[in-house]
Design an enzyme around this catalytic site. Structure first.
Site, PDB file in Angstrom:
ATOM      1  N   HIS A  65       0.832  -1.208   0.000  1.00 44.20           N
ATOM      2  CA  HIS A  65       0.000   0.000   0.000  1.00 44.20           C
ATOM      3  C   HIS A  65       0.865   1.256   0.000  1.00 44.20           C
ATOM      4  CE1 HIS A  65      -3.729   2.132   1.988  1.00 44.20           C
ATOM      5  NE2 HIS A  65      -3.144   2.894   1.080  1.00 44.20           N
ATOM      6  N   HIS A  67       1.554   5.265  -2.097  1.00 43.39           N
ATOM      7  CA  HIS A  67       1.109   6.299  -3.042  1.00 43.39           C
ATOM      8  C   HIS A  67       2.368   7.006  -3.549  1.00 43.39           C
ATOM      9  CE1 HIS A  67      -3.169   6.174  -1.604  1.00 43.39           C
ATOM     10  NE2 HIS A  67      -2.586   5.800  -0.469  1.00 43.39           N
ATOM     11  N   ARG A  69       2.590   8.667  -6.327  1.00 45.96           N
ATOM     12  CA  ARG A  69       2.183   9.946  -6.959  1.00 45.96           C
ATOM     13  C   ARG A  69       2.495  10.092  -8.444  1.00 45.96           C
ATOM     14  NH1 ARG A  69      -1.134  10.579  -2.762  1.00 45.96           N
ATOM     15  NH2 ARG A  69      -0.167  11.400  -0.874  1.00 45.96           N
ATOM     16  N   ASN A  99      -5.063   6.637  -6.810  1.00 48.56           N
ATOM     17  CA  ASN A  99      -5.601   8.004  -6.661  1.00 48.56           C
ATOM     18  C   ASN A  99      -4.618   9.029  -7.207  1.00 48.56           C
ATOM     19  OD1 ASN A  99      -3.882   7.474  -4.453  1.00 48.56           O
ATOM     20  ND2 ASN A  99      -4.949   8.877  -3.093  1.00 48.56           N
ATOM     21  N   LYS A 149      -9.225  -0.492  -5.892  1.00 53.54           N
ATOM     22  CA  LYS A 149      -9.278   0.258  -4.636  1.00 53.54           C
ATOM     23  C   LYS A 149     -10.582   1.036  -4.577  1.00 53.54           C
ATOM     24  CE  LYS A 149      -7.788   2.252  -0.835  1.00 53.54           C
ATOM     25  NZ  LYS A 149      -6.590   3.014  -0.577  1.00 53.54           N
ATOM     26  N   HIS A 180     -10.813   1.412   1.456  1.00 55.90           N
ATOM     27  CA  HIS A 180     -10.643   2.444   2.471  1.00 55.90           C
ATOM     28  C   HIS A 180     -12.027   2.633   3.091  1.00 55.90           C
ATOM     29  CE1 HIS A 180      -8.900   6.373   4.042  1.00 55.90           C
ATOM     30  NE2 HIS A 180     -10.129   6.300   4.517  1.00 55.90           N
ATOM     31  N   HIS A 204      -5.496  -0.194   6.288  1.00 59.30           N
ATOM     32  CA  HIS A 204      -5.221   0.626   7.469  1.00 59.30           C
ATOM     33  C   HIS A 204      -6.218   0.518   8.628  1.00 59.30           C
ATOM     34  CE1 HIS A 204      -7.838   3.155   5.073  1.00 59.30           C
ATOM     35  NE2 HIS A 204      -6.876   3.634   4.319  1.00 59.30           N
ATOM     36  N   ASP A 278       0.937   2.636   3.622  1.00 61.82           N
ATOM     37  CA  ASP A 278       0.091   3.731   3.147  1.00 61.82           C
ATOM     38  C   ASP A 278       0.961   4.977   2.953  1.00 61.82           C
ATOM     39  OD1 ASP A 278      -2.035   5.206   2.300  1.00 61.82           O
ATOM     40  OD2 ASP A 278      -3.163   5.136   4.168  1.00 61.82           O
ATOM     41  N   GLY A 295      -2.285  12.331   5.197  1.00 61.81           N
ATOM     42  CA  GLY A 295      -1.331  11.283   4.833  1.00 61.81           C
ATOM     43  C   GLY A 295       0.056  11.526   5.379  1.00 61.81           C
TER      44      GLY A 295
HETATM   45  O1  DOR Z   1      -4.188   9.868   4.701  1.00 57.97           O
HETATM   46  C1  DOR Z   1      -4.363   9.382   3.599  1.00 57.97           C
HETATM   47  N1  DOR Z   1      -3.651   9.787   2.541  1.00 57.97           N
HETATM   48  N2  DOR Z   1      -5.295   8.439   3.456  1.00 57.97           N
HETATM   49  C2  DOR Z   1      -5.638   7.982   2.234  1.00 57.97           C
HETATM   50  O2  DOR Z   1      -6.479   7.138   2.155  1.00 57.97           O
HETATM   51  C3  DOR Z   1      -5.003   8.521   1.017  1.00 57.97           C
HETATM   52  C4  DOR Z   1      -3.687   9.066   1.319  1.00 57.97           C
HETATM   53  C5  DOR Z   1      -3.123   9.920   0.208  1.00 57.97           C
HETATM   54  O3  DOR Z   1      -3.190   9.516  -0.967  1.00 57.97           O
HETATM   55  O4  DOR Z   1      -2.564  10.982   0.497  1.00 57.97           O
HETATM   56 ZN    ZN Z   2      -3.705   4.844   0.956  1.00 60.52          ZN
HETATM   57 ZN    ZN Z   3      -6.927   4.772   2.540  1.00 57.27          ZN
END
Ligand code: DOR
Ligand code: ZN
Ligand code: ZN
Length: 410
Positions: A65, A67, A69, A99, A149, A180, A204, A278, A295
């Site tokens: 998990h 991100h 970017r 995302n 997701k 989520h 999470h 995460d 995040g």
């Molecule tokens: O805190 C978070 N940040 N929770 C999420 O589910 C997404 C993540 C993000 O992409 O920044």
């Molecule tokens: Zn996440």
């Molecule tokens: Zn999440």
């Protein structure tokens, strides 16, 4: 050929006596007592020998998990900086969330992301597919993804789905779903799970009540539910939120000490299946703003934080392998990973349990340049990360350049 001499190999079940590991073409060829002359007789005469000095060798960490970017928000992180941060933390495979900007809702966007990421990533990777509840035909066509997701709560990105009809229709489509879901939507997610024939990976876990519910489901024989815990919910709580403000702003939010303790119990009694980070980097400006972005980053320090718990006696190295490598490979069906085994990928992390070092913002490799764990001293660090038979990180420095490949999901 690469020969790693004198290492104790860690699996979910046990720690071996000192052994050697011979690597060829990115795979583990042989495990045992192997003389350094082993490669000399073959056609490939070149052999690099690394002395593990009796330290522990774990299968590379699989962080299911993150991100990173790419594409769209490379100012926060990109797959190169993210994968370098991963290697620093002994992570050799990541599963990256959809995302992005734009979100990965179509196969065309997925292919584009695949093409960019394969050129940038220094670790092996798998990708998740995204959904707005309206792309069911795209989901039916999608190939070789970690899962779909589903965001049932507000967080970073605009992927929220709240309409129960839309969710019910979605969960009928055959796929693995990563969810989520927090608070009320967590209960809703479990209701959908019971109605669906699909596997649900609950991201999470943060509350005691969530852990308790999943424990009950598992006790009743449910084999389709999997639960993840993240380092920030294991190591930080509400008080940190008050102390560090925006920097500790995350979804789901940091909870109470009691919730935190329940997560640790869940790790030990097999209710929680994985530890994933995460890893959600945001810039300092975004965290210091009046409306901080949700995040926290984590991929770099998840393993040292857990190794420190091994030093304290709260966890075993076998627990770490189970939660951070073996189970991630099994749950997502990632081929040839999660164990140190002949014929498996040579993704390995050498660990020095006696090395004591402070986590410092100044040393952060992630583009965001900060960590919520700054100031902590960890006893136990990864000192070498090998991905696909190539030494990628050695003593806190990135030394490899080879690119990772997309994993195959079984
Ligand atoms: O805190 C978070 N940040 N929770 C999420 O589910 C997404 C993540 C993000 O992409 O920044
Ligand atoms: Zn996440
Ligand atoms: Zn999440």
């Amino acid at each position: 050929m690469l020969l790693i001499k004198n290492v104790k190999i860690v699996s979910c079940e046990k720690i071996s006596e000192e052994q050697d590991v011979l690597i060829e073409d990115g795979e583990v060829l042989k495990i045992g007592k192997i003389p350094a002359s082993a490669g000399m007789t073959g056609k490939k005469a070149e052999m690099t020998v690394i002395n593990g000095n009796g330290e522990f060798l774990l299968p590379g960490i699989i962080d299911c998990h993150v991100h990173f970017r790419t594409p769209g928000q490379e100012y926060k992180e990109d797959f190169e900086s993210g994968s370098k941060a991963a290697l620093m933390g002994g992570v050799t495979t990541v599963l990256d969330m959809p995302n992005n900007v734009p979100p990965i809702f179509t196969n065309e966007l997925l292919e584009k992301k695949r093409a960019i990421v394969s050129k940038m990533s220094l670790v092996d990777f798998g990708l998740y597919f995204g959904t707005n509840g309206e792309n069911l035909d795209e989901i039916k066509k999608v190939k070789n993804v970690a899962g779909v997701k589903v965001y049932m709560n507000v967080t970073t990105g605009n992927l929220l789905i709240t309409d129960p009809e839309v969710l019910q229709k979605l969960f009928k489509v055959k796929q693995r779903y990563a969810l989520h879901a927090e608070g009320e939507t967590f209960d809703l997610a479990l209701k959908y799970l019971l109605e669906s024939s699909n596997e649900f990976y609950l991201c999470h876990a943060s509350l005691k009540r969530e852990v308790d519910k999943v424990r009950d489901l598992k006790k009743n024989g449910n084999k389709k539910v999997f639960m993840e815990a993240c380092p920030h919910h294991l190591f930080l709580n509400k008080e940190d939120r008050e102390k560090h403000g925006g920097y500790c702003c995350v979804k789901p939010e940091l909870a109470s000490l009691e919730d935190q303790n329940a997560l640790w119990e869940g790790l030990k009694d097999y209710t929680i299946d994985t530890i994933a980070t995460d890893h959600a980097p945001h810039t300092k400006a975004e965290k210091e703003s009046e409306k901080p972005a949700f995040g926290v980053p984590g991929v770099e320090f998840s393993l040292p934080l857990m190794l420190n718990e091994v030093s304290k006696g709260r966890l075993t190295l076998q627990d770490i392998v189970r939660l951070m490598s073996y189970n991630p490979a099994k749950i997502f069906g990632i081929k040839n990973k999660g164990e140190i085994k002949e014929g498996f990928d040579a993704d390995l992390v050498l660990v020095d349990l006696n090395l004591e070092k402070e986590i410092k913002n100044g040393n952060v490799v992630s583009k965001c340049g900060w960590t919520p764990y700054a100031g902590r001293i960890c006893k136990g660090w990864p000192v070498m990360t090998i991905r696909g038979g190539e030494v990628m990180m050695r003593e806190g420095r990135i030394v490899g350049e080879g690119k990772g490949k997309e994993v195959e999901f079984g």
